[in-house]
Design an enzyme around this catalytic site. Structure first.
Site, PDB file in Angstrom:
ATOM      1  N   HIS A  31       0.138 -18.314  -5.759  1.00  0.00           N
ATOM      2  CA  HIS A  31      -0.790 -18.828  -6.798  1.00  0.00           C
ATOM      3  C   HIS A  31      -0.899 -20.345  -6.795  1.00  0.00           C
ATOM      4  CE1 HIS A  31      -1.707 -15.027  -8.819  1.00  0.00           C
ATOM      5  NE2 HIS A  31      -0.450 -14.676  -8.574  1.00  0.00           N
ATOM      6  N   ASP A  72      -4.366 -22.267  -7.093  1.00  0.00           N
ATOM      7  CA  ASP A  72      -4.642 -23.367  -8.037  1.00  0.00           C
ATOM      8  C   ASP A  72      -5.156 -24.593  -7.299  1.00  0.00           C
ATOM      9  OD1 ASP A  72      -3.790 -21.701 -10.032  1.00  0.00           O
ATOM     10  OD2 ASP A  72      -1.804 -22.632 -10.240  1.00  0.00           O
ATOM     11  N   ASP A  94     -19.075 -18.938  -6.847  1.00  0.00           N
ATOM     12  CA  ASP A  94     -17.829 -18.181  -6.755  1.00  0.00           C
ATOM     13  C   ASP A  94     -17.157 -18.465  -5.410  1.00  0.00           C
ATOM     14  OD1 ASP A  94     -16.277 -15.709  -8.003  1.00  0.00           O
ATOM     15  OD2 ASP A  94     -16.438 -15.372  -5.828  1.00  0.00           O
ATOM     16  N   GLU A 153     -12.207 -17.540 -10.432  1.00  0.00           N
ATOM     17  CA  GLU A 153     -12.643 -18.466  -9.393  1.00  0.00           C
ATOM     18  C   GLU A 153     -14.122 -18.787  -9.485  1.00  0.00           C
ATOM     19  OE1 GLU A 153     -12.779 -14.280  -7.645  1.00  0.00           O
ATOM     20  OE2 GLU A 153     -11.548 -15.422  -9.040  1.00  0.00           O
ATOM     21  N   ASN A 165      -4.282 -16.370  -2.850  1.00  0.00           N
ATOM     22  CA  ASN A 165      -3.168 -16.029  -3.741  1.00  0.00           C
ATOM     23  C   ASN A 165      -2.202 -15.062  -3.068  1.00  0.00           C
ATOM     24  OD1 ASN A 165      -3.938 -17.614  -5.927  1.00  0.00           O
ATOM     25  ND2 ASN A 165      -5.243 -16.032  -6.801  1.00  0.00           N
TER      26      ASN A 165
END
Length: 610
Positions: free
Chosen positions: A492, A496, A479, A522, A487
């Site tokens: 965002h 990404d 993770d 994630e 973010n």
């Protein structure tokens, strides 16, 4: 096809025409020497099998009803072959009238009271009309003699002879009063008995013989009609099959012409002139249809000059159909015959050239067209050179039908093979696209690694393999630490970018047999085949360090990320969910204990990788 092969195909028609000419001349010479005795004797056997009346009959131009009398002395009349066409021009000094007489000697047993025999005489085609007398009595005739003068020149007939026509001495005198026809007709075609069967025999047997003799022609007509209708039906269902249209029309035209050459046409209640217009119209338009058909089959465009030539036949056929009377037939047949002569050279030459280029349809059509042209030459010689022989054009039509059928079969096979190849190509393409769709359904579109579904399928396959081989594997759940900050602070797009960056690092630092998936958000998950807990922990630590050491830029800012890893080994009797749960528990405790670390999930307890 080589040049020598092409030349050979072009020579064949010429050779066959020469051979046919020789046979015709030989046949003519043989006929010239054939003659019946002055009074042929008719016995029981002759009556049963039929006595052939072909040969010399007494003949005299002119017209006198006294010549029908059985006691008239015709010994000084000239002898003339029957059947044999009059010379062109005929006998204008007698108004194109002439008489034929034949004397037969009938056996007494055929005339006895107990005899069941029915005497009959068959008369073939006579141009343009005639009356038949036996024993001085009128039996009937075909057409009308002057002054009415209505031609009906290609109808055969069978006449029942009354026994009273035979005199007490068994002598039977048959007399035929013939009108040659209008001057235009005689000048073009001659006159008199032209062809057909001239026979004396038993009435019932001759009826059966006449019907059986006409059956092959009826079968030919029925066959060509079936051919034509079938191909027109195929065209109506698929308008792209233009070759089938022209083949269907050509076959129907051939069948119509073939019917007009038979005696079956008289079953239709139409005037004789109408039947002849149908016959002439169908044969006159045939070259136009044949050119269209051949050029369509060999995929060759019709140029302007050939198109004009083609339309002349259509116009000529229309003129014959629309012009009243029969005179137009006499004046157009000979020009039409000469106008078709270029086809005898041009069509075989075109087919030969196309065959040399490898055109499969041209190779198939060339022999059929050559044979057809030979039969046409035979029939032209009958009309132009007044030679006595049978007409062969129906056989030529059969050759054309067979050749064109084979060509259409070739074309259909080629279309079928092409369609089959296209279907196979499309199937392969669809299979490839389906595989791509299936693969796309297994792959995360953002990172390019497996999605949850794809990873689960690979894991289930690995569990099945483990059951067969006994080798284990490990699961690593990872993770991204503080992912929400990327973010929130940078948007965002930055998040990404971080996920794609992580996926690239994991992909470049794992083996080809290892499977990487995005488990959600994630979170990433790894499947490590043939790897125990310790090995998986070592790899996870290397991955953690690689992620931690990696610095990247986004919109001008340098950034770094860390990840927390949870490791769990899959053991026999385990389930994927149970193994993932242990890895997730280890990950949870790694997050709780400060992040950026590797935790091993065990059946009992946890361990930290230093």
């Amino acid at each position: 096809m080589s040049g020598s092969s092409t030349a050979r195909w072009l020579i064949w028609p010429v050779l066959l025409i020469l051979v046919n000419l020789g046979l015709l001349l030989a046949g003519t010479e043989g006929q010239a020497g054939r003659a019946m005795s002055a009074q042929p004797h008719v016995g029981v056997a002759d009556l049963q099998r039929g006595l052939d009346l072909d040969g010399d009959w007494r003949f005299r131009p002119g017209d006198d009803m006294a010549w029908a009398a059985p006691d008239y002395d015709d010994s000084r009349w000239q002898l003339k072959m029957v059947p044999e066409r009059w010379p062109r021009g005929g006998y204008p000094g007698t108004g194109q009238m002439a008489w034929y007489r034949l004397t037969l000697q009938v056996a007494p047993e055929l005339l006895a009271d107990g005899s069941q025999s029915q005497l009959a005489i068959s008369i073939g085609m006579v141009h343009s009309a005639y009356e038949l007398y036996a024993g001085g009595r009128l039996l009937g005739g075909i057409g009308s003699l002057p002054p009415q003068g209505a031609p009906e020149y290609d109808r055969a007939n069978l006449y029942l002879l009354p026994r009273s026509a035979v005199d007490p001495q068994g002598r039977l005198v048959v007399a035929m009063r013939v009108w040659g026809g209008e001057p235009a007709s005689v000048n073009a075609w001659g006159g008199g008995p032209t062809s057909g069967t001239y026979l004396f025999g038993d009435y019932s047997r001759m009826v059966a013989r006449g019907i059986l003799g006409q059956i092959p022609s009826l079968m030919f007509v029925a066959l060509t009609i079936a051919f034509g209708a079938h191909h027109l039906l195929l065209f109506s269902r698929n308008r792209a099959l233009v070759g089938y249209l022209w083949f269907g029309l050509l076959a129907l035209d051939i069948s119509l012409y073939g019917l007009m050459l038979t005696q079956w046409k008289y079953l239709v209640d139409l005037p004789f002139v109408t039947l002849k217009k149908i016959e002439f119209g169908s044969i006159f338009v045939f070259p136009a249809l044949a050119i269209q058909m051949v050029w369509t089959l060999i995929d060759r465009p019709i140029k302007r000059q050939l198109r004009v030539y083609q339309w002349t036949f259509v116009v000529l056929a229309a003129a014959v159909l629309l012009t009243p009377g029969q005179t137009v037939h006499y004046y157009t047949l000979r020009p039409w015959q000469f106008w078709t002569l270029p086809i005898f050279v041009f069509v075989p030459w075109v087919l030969a050239m196309e065959a040399r280029r490898g055109n499969r349809e041209a190779r198939t059509l060339l022999p059929a067209v050559a044979l057809f042209l030979v039969t046409c030459a035979n029939d032209l010689l009958i009309d132009l050179a007044n030679l006595q022989t049978i007409r062969l054009m129906p056989l030529g039509f059969i050759a054309i039908l067979v050749g064109m059928s084979m060509s259409l079969v070739n074309r259909f096979s080629a279309m079928y093979n092409k369609l089959e190849a296209e279907v196979e190509q499309r199937t392969a393409e669809l299979s490839r696209l389906n595989s791509q769709l299936q693969e796309a359904a297994r792959v995360d579109h953002l990172t390019g690694v497996l999605n949850r579904r794809g990873f689960t399928e690979e894991a289930e396959a690995e569990i099945a393999r483990m059951a067969r081989s006994g080798t284990g594997f490990s699961i690593v759940l990872a993770d991204v630490d503080y992912f929400k900050r990327f973010n929130d602070q940078h948007g965002h797009l930055c998040g990404d970018h971080v996920l794609r960056r992580v996926a690239d690092i994991l992909g470049t630092r794992t083996r080809d047999i290892d499977q990487i998936g995005r488990w959600g958000g994630e979170e990433f998950i790894l499947l490590l085949p043939e790897t125990d807990t310790e090995g998986a922990a070592v790899l996870a630590e290397k991955l953690r360090q690689s992620v931690c050491d990696n610095v990247f830029e986004f919109q001008g800012e340098r950034m770094s990320i860390t990840m927390t890893f949870g490791v769990a080994a899959f053991r026999a009797g385990d389930t994927l969910d149970a193994c993932v749960t242990r890895a997730d528990t280890a990950l949870y405790h790694g997050k709780k204990d400060g992040r950026n670390r590797v935790m091993i999930g065990k059946y009992k307890g946890l361990s930290l990788v230093n």
